[in-house]
Write a protein that holds these residues in place. Structure first.
Motif, short mmCIF file in Angstrom:
data_model
loop_
_atom_site.label_atom_id
_atom_site.label_comp_id
_atom_site.label_asym_id
_atom_site.label_seq_id
_atom_site.Cartn_x
_atom_site.Cartn_y
_atom_site.Cartn_z
N ASP A 194 0.88 -1.11 0.00
CA ASP A 194 0.15 -0.05 0.17
C ASP A 194 1.08 1.28 -0.08
N TYR A 195 1.87 1.31 0.85
CA TYR A 195 2.77 2.34 0.98
C TYR A 195 3.41 2.74 -0.52
N PHE A 196 3.69 1.57 -1.34
CA PHE A 196 4.09 1.89 -2.50
C PHE A 196 3.15 2.01 -3.86
N ASP A 197 1.77 1.89 -3.19
CA ASP A 197 0.64 1.92 -4.30
C ASP A 197 0.72 1.10 -5.37
N ILE A 198 1.29 -0.20 -4.86
CA ILE A 198 1.16 -1.49 -5.71
C ILE A 198 0.48 -2.68 -5.02
N THR A 199 0.11 -3.73 -5.92
CA THR A 199 -0.36 -4.63 -5.49
C THR A 199 0.75 -5.79 -5.12
N PRO A 200 0.33 -6.89 -4.42
CA PRO A 200 1.65 -7.73 -3.95
C PRO A 200 2.01 -8.54 -5.49
N LEU A 201 1.04 -8.70 -6.15
CA LEU A 201 1.45 -9.22 -7.42
C LEU A 201 2.43 -8.25 -8.21
N GLN A 202 2.09 -6.99 -8.25
CA GLN A 202 3.33 -6.21 -8.84
C GLN A 202 4.56 -6.08 -8.03
N PHE A 203 4.55 -6.34 -6.78
CA PHE A 203 5.60 -6.45 -5.88
C PHE A 203 6.61 -7.42 -6.48
N PHE A 204 5.99 -8.63 -6.93
CA PHE A 204 6.82 -9.64 -6.96
C PHE A 204 7.23 -9.90 -8.33
N ASP A 205 6.45 -8.62 -9.31
CA ASP A 205 6.84 -8.66 -10.62
C ASP A 205 8.14 -7.52 -10.97
N SER A 206 9.32 -8.55 -10.98
CA SER A 206 10.60 -7.76 -10.73
C SER A 206 10.93 -7.20 -12.12
N GLU A 207 10.16 -7.70 -13.48
CA GLU A 207 10.58 -7.07 -14.64
C GLU A 207 9.66 -5.63 -14.65
N ALA A 208 8.60 -5.44 -13.82
CA ALA A 208 8.01 -3.95 -13.90
C ALA A 208 8.98 -2.88 -13.69
N VAL A 209 9.26 -1.94 -14.38
CA VAL A 209 10.05 -0.98 -14.46
C VAL A 209 9.31 0.10 -13.42
N ASN A 210 8.15 0.51 -13.70
CA ASN A 210 7.36 1.18 -12.83
C ASN A 210 5.97 0.76 -12.25
N PRO A 211 5.88 0.01 -11.26
CA PRO A 211 4.80 -0.61 -10.89
C PRO A 211 3.72 0.15 -10.52
N GLN A 212 4.06 1.40 -9.99
CA GLN A 212 2.86 2.25 -9.60
C GLN A 212 2.15 2.89 -10.97
N LEU A 213 2.93 3.30 -11.80
CA LEU A 213 2.42 3.75 -13.19
C LEU A 213 1.65 2.69 -13.83
N LEU A 214 1.94 1.28 -13.70
CA LEU A 214 1.12 0.27 -14.36
C LEU A 214 -0.11 -0.22 -13.47
N ARG A 215 -0.01 0.26 -12.19
CA ARG A 215 -1.13 0.15 -11.53
C ARG A 215 -2.37 1.13 -11.86
N LYS A 216 -1.89 2.30 -12.10
CA LYS A 216 -2.82 3.30 -12.36
C LYS A 216 -3.27 3.09 -13.87
N ALA A 217 -2.57 2.47 -14.69
CA ALA A 217 -2.88 2.43 -16.25
C ALA A 217 -3.82 1.21 -15.96
N MET A 218 -3.73 0.10 -15.30
CA MET A 218 -4.61 -1.02 -15.31
C MET A 218 -5.91 -0.68 -14.43
N ASP A 219 -6.00 0.26 -13.61
CA ASP A 219 -7.08 0.78 -12.93
C ASP A 219 -7.93 1.50 -14.04
N GLY A 220 -7.34 2.39 -14.80
CA GLY A 220 -7.96 3.00 -15.65
C GLY A 220 -8.45 1.91 -16.91
N MET A 221 -7.83 1.11 -17.12
CA MET A 221 -8.34 0.04 -18.31
C MET A 221 -9.29 -0.77 -17.99
N ARG A 222 -9.56 -0.93 -16.67
CA ARG A 222 -10.66 -2.00 -16.28
C ARG A 222 -11.87 -1.04 -16.20
#
Length: 104
Positions: free
Chosen positions: A55-83
């Motif tokens: 929560d502090y990093f504004d990411i999901t646990p899945l995004q935490f373990f995705d080490s290839e994600a360059v900027n997981p916070q931006l990915l989360r915002k994009a996914m939230d919008g796409m939903r």
């Protein structure tokens, strides 16, 4: 996945956020050396604390373990919008992504 990955990932995300171990520890409601203890390998977060760290990093646990994600916070915002998009808008977005990838 091992303890070292968890320590390194917390450090990576913390540095990207631009906060010190001390600042992050206090923001999580812990003593000032909490994150330093995790980073140095002396302890690991409990499951409840791990979720607070995500929560502090504004990411999901899945995004935490995705080490290839360059900027997981931006990915989360994009996914939230796409939903919230309609199917036809998602199709347009997929086309745009494909075009952008082919230009690189």
């Amino acid at each position: 996945m091992d303890e070292e990955f968890i320590r390194n990932r917390i450090t990576e995300l913390r540095l990207k956020k631009g906060v010190s171990e001390y600042q992050m520890s206090l923001a999580l409601g812990q003593n000032r050396s909490y994150i330093q203890a995790i980073s140095s390998g002396r302890s690991l977060p409990s499951m409840a604390q791990f979720l607070k760290i995500c929560d502090y990093f504004d990411i999901t646990p899945l995004q935490f373990f995705d080490s290839e994600a360059v900027n997981p916070q931006l990915l989360r915002k994009a996914m939230d919008g796409m939903r919230k998009l309609k199917d036809e808008d998602l199709i347009l977005l997929i086309g745009l992504i494909s075009r952008l990838q082919s230009e690189n």
